[in-house]
Design a protein around this motif. Structure first.
Motif, PDB file in Angstrom:
ATOM      1  N   LEU A  32       0.828  -1.210   0.000  1.00 29.67           N
ATOM      2  CA  LEU A  32       0.000   0.000   0.000  1.00 29.67           C
ATOM      3  C   LEU A  32       0.862   1.259   0.000  1.00 29.67           C
ATOM      4  O   LEU A  32       0.531   2.246  -0.672  1.00 29.67           O
ATOM      5  N   ALA A  33       1.955   1.234   0.744  1.00 33.58           N
ATOM      6  CA  ALA A  33       2.861   2.388   0.761  1.00 33.58           C
ATOM      7  C   ALA A  33       3.422   2.635  -0.638  1.00 33.58           C
ATOM      8  O   ALA A  33       3.511   3.792  -1.089  1.00 33.58           O
ATOM      9  N   GLU A  34       3.801   1.580  -1.324  1.00 37.69           N
ATOM     10  CA  GLU A  34       4.294   1.722  -2.703  1.00 37.69           C
ATOM     11  C   GLU A  34       3.206   2.293  -3.606  1.00 37.69           C
ATOM     12  O   GLU A  34       3.455   3.194  -4.409  1.00 37.69           O
ATOM     13  N   ARG A  35       1.996   1.793  -3.463  1.00 38.94           N
ATOM     14  CA  ARG A  35       0.884   2.204  -4.331  1.00 38.94           C
ATOM     15  C   ARG A  35       0.482   3.660  -4.107  1.00 38.94           C
ATOM     16  O   ARG A  35       0.154   4.371  -5.046  1.00 38.94           O
ATOM     17  N   ASP A  41       9.552   2.109   4.647  1.00 36.65           N
ATOM     18  CA  ASP A  41      10.248   1.688   5.861  1.00 36.65           C
ATOM     19  C   ASP A  41       9.383   1.896   7.102  1.00 36.65           C
ATOM     20  O   ASP A  41       9.318   1.033   7.978  1.00 36.65           O
ATOM     21  N   LYS A  42       8.712   3.040   7.167  1.00 39.74           N
ATOM     22  CA  LYS A  42       7.820   3.287   8.306  1.00 39.74           C
ATOM     23  C   LYS A  42       6.619   2.345   8.266  1.00 39.74           C
ATOM     24  O   LYS A  42       6.159   1.870   9.307  1.00 39.74           O
ATOM     25  N   ALA A  43       6.110   2.080   7.066  1.00 42.45           N
ATOM     26  CA  ALA A  43       4.984   1.142   6.937  1.00 42.45           C
ATOM     27  C   ALA A  43       5.402  -0.248   7.419  1.00 42.45           C
ATOM     28  O   ALA A  43       4.654  -0.914   8.138  1.00 42.45           O
ATOM     29  N   TRP A  44       6.594  -0.664   7.032  1.00 41.97           N
ATOM     30  CA  TRP A  44       7.106  -1.965   7.464  1.00 41.97           C
ATOM     31  C   TRP A  44       7.205  -2.018   8.988  1.00 41.97           C
ATOM     32  O   TRP A  44       6.741  -2.973   9.619  1.00 41.97           O
ATOM     33  N   LYS A 121      -3.443   5.421   7.806  1.00 40.73           N
ATOM     34  CA  LYS A 121      -4.377   4.796   6.860  1.00 40.73           C
ATOM     35  C   LYS A 121      -3.802   3.492   6.315  1.00 40.73           C
ATOM     36  O   LYS A 121      -4.515   2.487   6.220  1.00 40.73           O
ATOM     37  N   ILE A 122      -2.538   3.508   5.961  1.00 41.18           N
ATOM     38  CA  ILE A 122      -1.897   2.332   5.387  1.00 41.18           C
ATOM     39  C   ILE A 122      -1.907   1.163   6.365  1.00 41.18           C
ATOM     40  O   ILE A 122      -2.284   0.037   6.011  1.00 41.18           O
ATOM     41  N   VAL A 123      -1.516   1.400   7.600  1.00 39.86           N
ATOM     42  CA  VAL A 123      -1.438   0.309   8.580  1.00 39.86           C
ATOM     43  C   VAL A 123      -2.833  -0.181   8.965  1.00 39.86           C
ATOM     44  O   VAL A 123      -3.076  -1.390   9.042  1.00 39.86           O
ATOM     45  N   CYS A 124      -3.748   0.737   9.164  1.00 38.99           N
ATOM     46  CA  CYS A 124      -5.116   0.354   9.505  1.00 38.99           C
ATOM     47  C   CYS A 124      -5.738  -0.483   8.391  1.00 38.99           C
ATOM     48  O   CYS A 124      -6.317  -1.539   8.645  1.00 38.99           O
ATOM     49  N   LEU A 125      -5.586  -0.022   7.158  1.00 43.30           N
ATOM     50  CA  LEU A 125      -6.163  -0.746   6.032  1.00 43.30           C
ATOM     51  C   LEU A 125      -5.462  -2.087   5.814  1.00 43.30           C
ATOM     52  O   LEU A 125      -6.127  -3.102   5.548  1.00 43.30           O
ATOM     53  N   ALA A 126      -4.142  -2.109   5.949  1.00 41.40           N
ATOM     54  CA  ALA A 126      -3.416  -3.377   5.800  1.00 41.40           C
ATOM     55  C   ALA A 126      -3.910  -4.405   6.814  1.00 41.40           C
ATOM     56  O   ALA A 126      -4.019  -5.594   6.499  1.00 41.40           O
ATOM     57  N   GLU A 143     -10.902  -4.513  -3.117  1.00 37.51           N
ATOM     58  CA  GLU A 143     -11.101  -3.881  -4.430  1.00 37.51           C
ATOM     59  C   GLU A 143     -10.999  -2.364  -4.328  1.00 37.51           C
ATOM     60  O   GLU A 143     -10.350  -1.721  -5.148  1.00 37.51           O
ATOM     61  N   LEU A 144     -11.650  -1.783  -3.330  1.00 40.38           N
ATOM     62  CA  LEU A 144     -11.595  -0.339  -3.133  1.00 40.38           C
ATOM     63  C   LEU A 144     -10.152   0.119  -2.873  1.00 40.38           C
ATOM     64  O   LEU A 144      -9.751   1.190  -3.318  1.00 40.38           O
ATOM     65  N   ALA A 145      -9.399  -0.710  -2.168  1.00 44.78           N
ATOM     66  CA  ALA A 145      -8.018  -0.364  -1.804  1.00 44.78           C
ATOM     67  C   ALA A 145      -7.090  -0.321  -3.018  1.00 44.78           C
ATOM     68  O   ALA A 145      -5.984   0.215  -2.921  1.00 44.78           O
ATOM     69  N   GLN A 146      -7.524  -0.844  -4.133  1.00 43.34           N
ATOM     70  CA  GLN A 146      -6.699  -0.765  -5.343  1.00 43.34           C
ATOM     71  C   GLN A 146      -6.521   0.675  -5.803  1.00 43.34           C
ATOM     72  O   GLN A 146      -5.497   1.028  -6.377  1.00 43.34           O
ATOM     73  N   ASN A 147      -7.539   1.520  -5.499  1.00 46.85           N
ATOM     74  CA  ASN A 147      -7.520   2.888  -6.027  1.00 46.85           C
ATOM     75  C   ASN A 147      -7.660   3.984  -4.986  1.00 46.85           C
ATOM     76  O   ASN A 147      -7.287   5.118  -5.262  1.00 46.85           O
ATOM     77  N   ASN A 148      -8.245   3.666  -3.818  1.00 46.83           N
ATOM     78  CA  ASN A 148      -8.548   4.744  -2.889  1.00 46.83           C
ATOM     79  C   ASN A 148      -8.492   4.257  -1.441  1.00 46.83           C
ATOM     80  O   ASN A 148      -9.350   3.484  -1.020  1.00 46.83           O
TER      81      ASN A 148
END
Length: 189
Positions: A32-35, A41-44, A121-126, A143-148
């Motif tokens: 998600l961080a890449e996208r 690194d912080k996401a990891w 957002k990234i960690v919560c969604l992951a 599916e939603l996470a692919q774009n938003n």
């Protein structure tokens, strides 16, 4: 910080099933961080540590909440919330994690909050959509996470709130505030 030592310390805090979940969250958070242009690194790091105290005894977490001046309102709500705040407190003290953005992503990964950062957002969604998750609606959230990120999180919070209502449980106020704040973002207001 030695990544391997931190991985082993985290792994030692939980059973195998929880560890597999954490690994899924780590991989998903980095993706998600890449996208979405987040700090990988912080996401990891935040994803690795997000459930650090999840398997701890309830009385141990309660003692930390009471003795260490963590938000007492946690004690009035579902115990499932406790590990996030306790975990942020523990990894700061035991592992010297002092990046507030990482600590907040750990602290709010279960409840969300108003004005969530990209890392929040990234960690919560992951945590919602890692590959091992299987609950009604998870594929729609993926599916939603692919774009938003925001739309996916609103869908995740909607499902959580609906489940809590169905079970007759109290809803943590930050979750409602997070959902409403994200909804404004999604609607462009």
């Amino acid at each position: 910080m030695n990544r391997e030592a931190l991985i082993e310390a985290t792994r030692s805090q939980m059973p195998d099933k929880r560890w597999r979940h954490v690994q899924g969250v780590v991989d998903t958070a980095v993706e998600l961080a890449e996208r979405f242009g987040g700090d990988k690194d912080k996401a990891w790091l935040a994803a690795l540590l997000h459930d650090y105290t999840k398997a701890w005894a309830i009385d141990r977490m309660e003692r930390i909440i009471r003795e260490e001046e963590l938000p007492k309102e946690l004690l009035e709500h579902d115990k499932e919330l406790w590990h996030a705040h306790v975990g942020a407190w523990v990894v700061q003290r035991e592992h010297g994690i002092d990046d507030e953005e990482v600590l907040d992503a750990i602290r709010y990964h279960t409840s969300g909050r108003e004005r969530m950062t990209l890392l929040d957002k990234i960690v919560c969604l992951a945590d919602y959509i890692e590959p091992g998750r299987d609950f009604p609606g998870v594929n729609r959230i993926r599916e939603l996470a692919q774009n938003n990120l925001e739309e996916a999180l609103v869908a995740g919070f909607d499902g959580t709130i609906q489940l809590l209502v169905e079970r007759g449980k109290r809803i943590f106020p930050l979750t409602v505030l997070a959902r409403n704040d994200l909804l404004l973002s999604v609607r462009g207001k």
